[in-house]
Structure formats: structure tokens, C-alpha cells
Scaffold this motif. Structure first.
Motif, mmCIF file in Angstrom:
data_model
loop_
_atom_site.group_PDB
_atom_site.id
_atom_site.type_symbol
_atom_site.label_atom_id
_atom_site.label_comp_id
_atom_site.label_asym_id
_atom_site.label_seq_id
_atom_site.Cartn_x
_atom_site.Cartn_y
_atom_site.Cartn_z
ATOM 1 N N GLN A 33 0.843 -1.201 0.000
ATOM 2 C CA GLN A 33 0.000 0.000 0.000
ATOM 3 C C GLN A 33 0.876 1.249 0.000
ATOM 4 O O GLN A 33 0.629 2.191 -0.757
ATOM 5 C CB GLN A 33 -0.923 0.013 1.206
ATOM 6 C CG GLN A 33 -1.814 1.254 1.240
ATOM 7 C CD GLN A 33 -2.666 1.337 2.493
ATOM 8 O OE1 GLN A 33 -2.402 0.656 3.473
ATOM 9 N NE2 GLN A 33 -3.678 2.170 2.460
ATOM 10 N N LYS A 34 1.906 1.237 0.833
ATOM 11 C CA LYS A 34 2.806 2.396 0.875
ATOM 12 C C LYS A 34 3.497 2.611 -0.463
ATOM 13 O O LYS A 34 3.646 3.750 -0.912
ATOM 14 C CB LYS A 34 3.849 2.204 1.981
ATOM 15 C CG LYS A 34 3.279 2.360 3.362
ATOM 16 C CD LYS A 34 4.352 2.181 4.417
ATOM 17 C CE LYS A 34 3.763 2.300 5.798
ATOM 18 N NZ LYS A 34 4.777 2.126 6.844
ATOM 19 N N LEU A 35 3.895 1.520 -1.108
ATOM 20 C CA LEU A 35 4.542 1.649 -2.417
ATOM 21 C C LEU A 35 3.560 2.185 -3.461
ATOM 22 O O LEU A 35 3.939 3.009 -4.295
ATOM 23 C CB LEU A 35 5.112 0.303 -2.860
ATOM 24 C CG LEU A 35 6.305 -0.202 -2.049
ATOM 25 C CD1 LEU A 35 6.694 -1.603 -2.515
ATOM 26 C CD2 LEU A 35 7.484 0.754 -2.157
ATOM 27 N N ALA A 36 2.319 1.727 -3.408
ATOM 28 C CA ALA A 36 1.304 2.221 -4.354
ATOM 29 C C ALA A 36 1.043 3.707 -4.117
ATOM 30 O O ALA A 36 0.927 4.482 -5.065
ATOM 31 C CB ALA A 36 0.019 1.412 -4.221
ATOM 32 N N GLN A 37 0.966 4.107 -2.862
ATOM 33 C CA GLN A 37 0.751 5.517 -2.557
ATOM 34 C C GLN A 37 1.949 6.353 -2.986
ATOM 35 O O GLN A 37 1.784 7.447 -3.533
ATOM 36 C CB GLN A 37 0.476 5.700 -1.059
ATOM 37 C CG GLN A 37 -0.875 5.167 -0.656
ATOM 38 C CD GLN A 37 -1.073 5.137 0.847
ATOM 39 O OE1 GLN A 37 -0.128 5.000 1.623
ATOM 40 N NE2 GLN A 37 -2.322 5.268 1.270
ATOM 41 N N GLN A 38 3.154 5.837 -2.766
ATOM 42 C CA GLN A 38 4.350 6.565 -3.199
ATOM 43 C C GLN A 38 4.384 6.678 -4.717
ATOM 44 O O GLN A 38 4.713 7.730 -5.269
ATOM 45 C CB GLN A 38 5.619 5.871 -2.691
ATOM 46 C CG GLN A 38 6.893 6.619 -3.043
ATOM 47 C CD GLN A 38 6.959 7.987 -2.405
ATOM 48 O OE1 GLN A 38 6.752 8.112 -1.207
ATOM 49 N NE2 GLN A 38 7.247 9.006 -3.180
ATOM 50 N N GLY A 39 4.018 5.600 -5.397
ATOM 51 C CA GLY A 39 3.961 5.625 -6.861
ATOM 52 C C GLY A 39 2.968 6.648 -7.362
ATOM 53 O O GLY A 39 3.239 7.394 -8.300
ATOM 54 N N ASP A 85 0.360 -4.550 -7.786
ATOM 55 C CA ASP A 85 0.865 -5.404 -6.701
ATOM 56 C C ASP A 85 -0.011 -5.281 -5.462
ATOM 57 O O ASP A 85 -0.363 -6.279 -4.830
ATOM 58 C CB ASP A 85 2.311 -5.030 -6.371
ATOM 59 C CG ASP A 85 2.881 -5.908 -5.274
ATOM 60 O OD1 ASP A 85 2.842 -7.147 -5.417
ATOM 61 O OD2 ASP A 85 3.358 -5.351 -4.262
ATOM 62 N N TYR A 86 -0.377 -4.057 -5.111
ATOM 63 C CA TYR A 86 -1.236 -3.850 -3.944
ATOM 64 C C TYR A 86 -2.582 -4.538 -4.133
ATOM 65 O O TYR A 86 -3.062 -5.253 -3.245
ATOM 66 C CB TYR A 86 -1.445 -2.357 -3.676
ATOM 67 C CG TYR A 86 -2.531 -2.130 -2.653
ATOM 68 C CD1 TYR A 86 -2.290 -2.383 -1.301
ATOM 69 C CD2 TYR A 86 -3.797 -1.715 -3.037
ATOM 70 C CE1 TYR A 86 -3.294 -2.218 -0.360
ATOM 71 C CE2 TYR A 86 -4.800 -1.537 -2.095
ATOM 72 C CZ TYR A 86 -4.546 -1.786 -0.764
ATOM 73 O OH TYR A 86 -5.539 -1.633 0.171
ATOM 74 N N LEU A 87 -3.216 -4.318 -5.269
ATOM 75 C CA LEU A 87 -4.528 -4.911 -5.514
ATOM 76 C C LEU A 87 -4.464 -6.434 -5.506
ATOM 77 O O LEU A 87 -5.359 -7.107 -4.970
ATOM 78 C CB LEU A 87 -5.106 -4.400 -6.833
ATOM 79 C CG LEU A 87 -5.469 -2.918 -6.862
ATOM 80 C CD1 LEU A 87 -5.782 -2.461 -8.288
ATOM 81 C CD2 LEU A 87 -6.616 -2.606 -5.916
ATOM 82 N N THR A 88 -3.411 -6.989 -6.090
ATOM 83 C CA THR A 88 -3.240 -8.443 -6.118
ATOM 84 C C THR A 88 -3.041 -8.994 -4.710
ATOM 85 O O THR A 88 -3.588 -10.035 -4.364
ATOM 86 C CB THR A 88 -2.054 -8.819 -7.018
ATOM 87 O OG1 THR A 88 -2.290 -8.288 -8.332
ATOM 88 C CG2 THR A 88 -1.866 -10.316 -7.102
ATOM 89 N N THR A 89 -2.300 -8.272 -3.888
ATOM 90 C CA THR A 89 -2.072 -8.688 -2.506
ATOM 91 C C THR A 89 -3.353 -8.564 -1.687
ATOM 92 O O THR A 89 -3.695 -9.452 -0.908
ATOM 93 C CB THR A 89 -0.973 -7.819 -1.862
ATOM 94 O OG1 THR A 89 0.223 -7.954 -2.628
ATOM 95 C CG2 THR A 89 -0.701 -8.222 -0.440
ATOM 96 N N GLN A 90 -4.055 -7.477 -1.866
ATOM 97 C CA GLN A 90 -5.250 -7.190 -1.081
ATOM 98 C C GLN A 90 -6.433 -8.060 -1.498
ATOM 99 O O GLN A 90 -7.241 -8.452 -0.652
ATOM 100 C CB GLN A 90 -5.612 -5.707 -1.226
ATOM 101 C CG GLN A 90 -6.577 -5.188 -0.208
ATOM 102 C CD GLN A 90 -5.973 -5.126 1.192
ATOM 103 O OE1 GLN A 90 -4.763 -5.165 1.370
ATOM 104 N NE2 GLN A 90 -6.818 -5.059 2.185
ATOM 105 N N TYR A 91 -6.548 -8.346 -2.782
ATOM 106 C CA TYR A 91 -7.691 -9.082 -3.324
ATOM 107 C C TYR A 91 -7.209 -10.231 -4.215
ATOM 108 O O TYR A 91 -7.389 -10.206 -5.437
ATOM 109 C CB TYR A 91 -8.591 -8.135 -4.123
ATOM 110 C CG TYR A 91 -8.993 -6.904 -3.355
ATOM 111 C CD1 TYR A 91 -9.982 -6.966 -2.378
ATOM 112 C CD2 TYR A 91 -8.347 -5.681 -3.573
ATOM 113 C CE1 TYR A 91 -10.344 -5.842 -1.649
ATOM 114 C CE2 TYR A 91 -8.704 -4.552 -2.846
ATOM 115 C CZ TYR A 91 -9.694 -4.640 -1.892
ATOM 116 O OH TYR A 91 -10.040 -3.527 -1.165
ATOM 117 N N PRO A 92 -6.606 -11.249 -3.614
ATOM 118 C CA PRO A 92 -6.009 -12.337 -4.411
ATOM 119 C C PRO A 92 -7.021 -13.168 -5.201
ATOM 120 O O PRO A 92 -6.656 -13.790 -6.195
ATOM 121 C CB PRO A 92 -5.283 -13.188 -3.370
ATOM 122 C CG PRO A 92 -5.935 -12.868 -2.073
ATOM 123 C CD PRO A 92 -6.419 -11.453 -2.187
#
Length: 126
Positions: A33-39, A85-92
Motif C-alpha cells: 500500500q505504501k509503495l502504491a501511494q508513493q507511486g 501489486d497492492y490490488l493483487t495482494t489485497q484481493y487475491p
């Protein structure tokens, strides 16, 4: 120029709020999530720099949209991959294609918002 920067900031906040809903997690912010927000933030800052360039004055909406679509390629790709990556991790359980479509829509939304701000805040054409 200052009005353009204010407009870009407002557009960034609006889109950031929209994307933040997709990134929200109870109280614990995960690494992805932090990486997605930073992106997202890096991509928006790059788009804001593109928006503020003096060479954009006198550009048509279509020319500016083409310019924005090609701008910030590394930031755009990092944002897309980090959000995916975040979405895949959060909603596999959800299909990866659906996550990719969501990430692509987030990128397109950012581009559309910056073009909208450009059109609304440019001086009238003579």
C-alpha cells in the motif's frame, strides 16, 4: 503561473482522494500500500511539473493530452505496477486482468484530470 500551480494542486488532491479509497486499509498500512501511494504521489508530482511547463502555453487541448500521455513514463509504470501489486495482494481471489484494468484506469484518470485542469486554467484563445 501561480493559478496554474493551485489548479494542479487541486486536481492532485481530488484524484488522490479518489485513488486513496482504493488503497485504504483499516489501520495497518501494508508495504504494498505504501509503495502504491508513493507511486501515485511520484506520478502526480511529475504530471504537475509537466502541467507547469511554460512551453505548454498556447497548446491545444489535444496537443497537451498527447504530451501528458507520453510524459513521466517511469513514474507512470512504477505507479501502475505498485498499484497492481497492492490490488493483487489485497484481493487475491480477483482475476489479475481486473486488477490491471483498475491500475490502467487510475493512470488514465490522473492524465484526464491534469488535462481538465489545463483546459480550465489556460488563458482564453485569441
Amino acid at each position: 503561473m501561480r493559478m496554474m500551480m493551485v489548479g494542479a494542486a487541486l486536481v492532485m488532491m481530488t484524484s488522490a482522494a479518489m485513488v486513496s479509497a482504493a488503497l485504504a486499509d483499516d489501520d495497518d498500512a501494508t508495504g504494498s500500500q505504501k509503495l502504491a501511494q508513493q507511486g501515485r504521489d511520484d506520478y502526480w508530482h511529475c504530471l504537475a511539473r509537466e502541467y507547469s511547463r511554460g512551453s505548454n502555453q498556447g497548446m491545444s487541448e489535444q496537443d497537451f493530452a498527447r504530451s501528458v500521455a507520453g510524459a513521466c513514463p517511469s513514474e507512470r509504470q512504477y505507479y501502475r505496477v505498485a498499484l497492481l501489486d497492492y490490488l493483487t495482494t489485497q484481493y487475491p481471489a480477483i482475476d489479475a486482468g481486473a486488477h490491471l484494468a483498475t491500475a490502467n484506469r487510475a493512470v488514465e484518470s490522473a492524465q484526464k484530470d491534469i488535462v481538465t485542469a489545463f483546459v480550465k486554467h489556460r488563458p482564453p484563445q485569441k
